[in-house]
Design a protein around this motif. Sequence first.
Motif, PDB file in Angstrom:
ATOM      1  N   VAL A 166       0.849  -1.190   0.000  1.00 59.85           N
ATOM      2  CA  VAL A 166       0.000   0.000   0.000  1.00 59.85           C
ATOM      3  C   VAL A 166       0.881   1.236   0.000  1.00 59.85           C
ATOM      4  O   VAL A 166       2.004   1.215   0.516  1.00 59.85           O
ATOM      5  N   ASP A 167       0.386   2.297  -0.592  1.00 61.04           N
ATOM      6  CA  ASP A 167       0.974   3.616  -0.370  1.00 61.04           C
ATOM      7  C   ASP A 167       0.320   4.149   0.899  1.00 61.04           C
ATOM      8  O   ASP A 167      -0.905   4.225   0.986  1.00 61.04           O
ATOM      9  N   GLN A 168       1.125   4.480   1.886  1.00 59.09           N
ATOM     10  CA  GLN A 168       0.593   4.898   3.172  1.00 59.09           C
ATOM     11  C   GLN A 168      -0.233   6.177   3.038  1.00 59.09           C
ATOM     12  O   GLN A 168      -0.199   6.845   2.003  1.00 59.09           O
ATOM     13  N   ARG A 169      -0.966   6.494   4.064  1.00 56.73           N
ATOM     14  CA  ARG A 169      -1.922   7.607   3.970  1.00 56.73           C
ATOM     15  C   ARG A 169      -1.220   8.893   3.521  1.00 56.73           C
ATOM     16  O   ARG A 169      -0.165   9.278   4.020  1.00 56.73           O
ATOM     17  N   GLY A 170      -1.819   9.516   2.496  1.00 50.94           N
ATOM     18  CA  GLY A 170      -1.307  10.760   1.948  1.00 50.94           C
ATOM     19  C   GLY A 170      -0.200  10.607   0.931  1.00 50.94           C
ATOM     20  O   GLY A 170       0.274  11.609   0.384  1.00 50.94           O
ATOM     21  N   VAL A 171       0.236   9.385   0.646  1.00 52.61           N
ATOM     22  CA  VAL A 171       1.422   9.158  -0.180  1.00 52.61           C
ATOM     23  C   VAL A 171       1.061   8.638  -1.571  1.00 52.61           C
ATOM     24  O   VAL A 171       0.243   7.721  -1.712  1.00 52.61           O
ATOM     25  N   LEU A 172       1.660   9.222  -2.597  1.00 55.75           N
ATOM     26  CA  LEU A 172       1.636   8.776  -3.988  1.00 55.75           C
ATOM     27  C   LEU A 172       0.235   8.483  -4.520  1.00 55.75           C
ATOM     28  O   LEU A 172      -0.484   9.395  -4.893  1.00 55.75           O
ATOM     29  N   ARG A 173      -0.202   7.222  -4.520  1.00 57.09           N
ATOM     30  CA  ARG A 173      -1.506   6.874  -5.101  1.00 57.09           C
ATOM     31  C   ARG A 173      -2.640   6.937  -4.092  1.00 57.09           C
ATOM     32  O   ARG A 173      -3.802   6.727  -4.451  1.00 57.09           O
ATOM     33  N   SER A 174      -2.339   7.234  -2.821  1.00 58.14           N
ATOM     34  CA  SER A 174      -3.381   7.468  -1.832  1.00 58.14           C
ATOM     35  C   SER A 174      -3.865   8.917  -1.950  1.00 58.14           C
ATOM     36  O   SER A 174      -3.214   9.747  -2.570  1.00 58.14           O
ATOM     37  N   ASP A 175      -5.020   9.187  -1.361  1.00 59.63           N
ATOM     38  CA  ASP A 175      -5.551  10.548  -1.405  1.00 59.63           C
ATOM     39  C   ASP A 175      -4.593  11.515  -0.714  1.00 59.63           C
ATOM     40  O   ASP A 175      -4.025  11.199   0.341  1.00 59.63           O
TER      41      ASP A 175
ATOM     42  N   THR B 169      -1.530  18.300   8.156  1.00 66.41           N
ATOM     43  CA  THR B 169      -2.214  17.138   8.710  1.00 66.41           C
ATOM     44  C   THR B 169      -1.258  16.333   9.587  1.00 66.41           C
ATOM     45  O   THR B 169      -0.114  16.085   9.218  1.00 66.41           O
ATOM     46  N   LYS B 170      -1.741  15.935  10.763  1.00 67.94           N
ATOM     47  CA  LYS B 170      -0.927  15.124  11.672  1.00 67.94           C
ATOM     48  C   LYS B 170      -1.045  13.656  11.295  1.00 67.94           C
ATOM     49  O   LYS B 170      -2.146  13.126  11.136  1.00 67.94           O
ATOM     50  N   VAL B 171       0.094  12.998  11.140  1.00 71.83           N
ATOM     51  CA  VAL B 171       0.143  11.558  10.879  1.00 71.83           C
ATOM     52  C   VAL B 171       1.142  10.950  11.848  1.00 71.83           C
ATOM     53  O   VAL B 171       2.255  11.465  12.001  1.00 71.83           O
ATOM     54  N   THR B 172       0.757   9.861  12.489  1.00 73.78           N
ATOM     55  CA  THR B 172       1.629   9.184  13.440  1.00 73.78           C
ATOM     56  C   THR B 172       1.862   7.739  13.000  1.00 73.78           C
ATOM     57  O   THR B 172       1.122   7.198  12.172  1.00 73.78           O
TER      58      THR B 172
ATOM     59  N   SER C 258       5.272  15.198   8.962  1.00 74.46           N
ATOM     60  CA  SER C 258       4.526  15.003  10.196  1.00 74.46           C
ATOM     61  C   SER C 258       5.069  13.814  10.977  1.00 74.46           C
ATOM     62  O   SER C 258       5.277  13.894  12.192  1.00 74.46           O
ATOM     63  N   LEU C 259       5.329  12.710  10.289  1.00 77.89           N
ATOM     64  CA  LEU C 259       5.836  11.523  10.964  1.00 77.89           C
ATOM     65  C   LEU C 259       7.166  11.800  11.660  1.00 77.89           C
ATOM     66  O   LEU C 259       7.384  11.383  12.800  1.00 77.89           O
TER      67      LEU C 259
END
Length: 270
Positions: A33-42, A48-51, A198-199
Amino acid sequence: MLFYVHGGPGIGALEFERYMGPALAGMCRLISVDQRGVLRSDALPPGTKVTIEDLVADFEAVREALAVPRWRVLGHSFGGLVALRYALAHPERVQRLVLECPCIDLSSSFRWLCAAAAQLLNGREPARALEAMRLADPSTPFDDAFISQMDEVLAALGERRQDLYVSEARNRDIFSRLAASAGLPGARWEQGAVAGKSLLSQPSTRRPMLTSIGQWKGPILLIRGDGDHVTSPAELVAVEKAGGKINTVPNAGHFVHVEQPAAMAKLLVG
């Protein structure tokens, strides 16, 4: 079944799919998967905070959606840290933890990378080389300033920055080649920076992890290129103490799956 966790943070899973998909064909089922917010994800709005905890929850949601009882989890680079956190949070769901050139402990990995950068800068930009050595020193605070200063040091390498990650100069442009052939707009390649920044800014990401790997009681395989500059000696020792097996692949840097996909595939299914 093999679940791939990409690194960066924020670079996406496409290069692993492109190089390892053919190498693993007929050998195992690959889920990535492309993690949240990355490449092919929305895309995520700026700020935005991502942990890591968010990513762990996302991966578990993927497993549940696919109705997979247990899977092997492979984390590359920063994805090694995320994969370890997932395994510690859901040990009953992980058959085997595989780490490719992992960043297990962020401080340890980043300081080791800075030490390698100092060697490349020495004799070319001595002031920057000294700055890299300062960052490599364990007494230097590992904080927001460290991250921005490390970025400046690495940027000073110019095109030679990629020499920290690949064993041959011809592989310096692996991502530009991938972008040219993927058919995705430029904004897609840039959007991962929101999640990535954010990470790296979260206290939970910087939590010391060298002793935590011993809390994982399942099998561990660490695969590294002989030219990798990310996984530090301290991290290798921690994996050995945890009972993990370490395999070093010749003629490969940080991206073993790009430079030696056949060797990588053999280790993954062996």
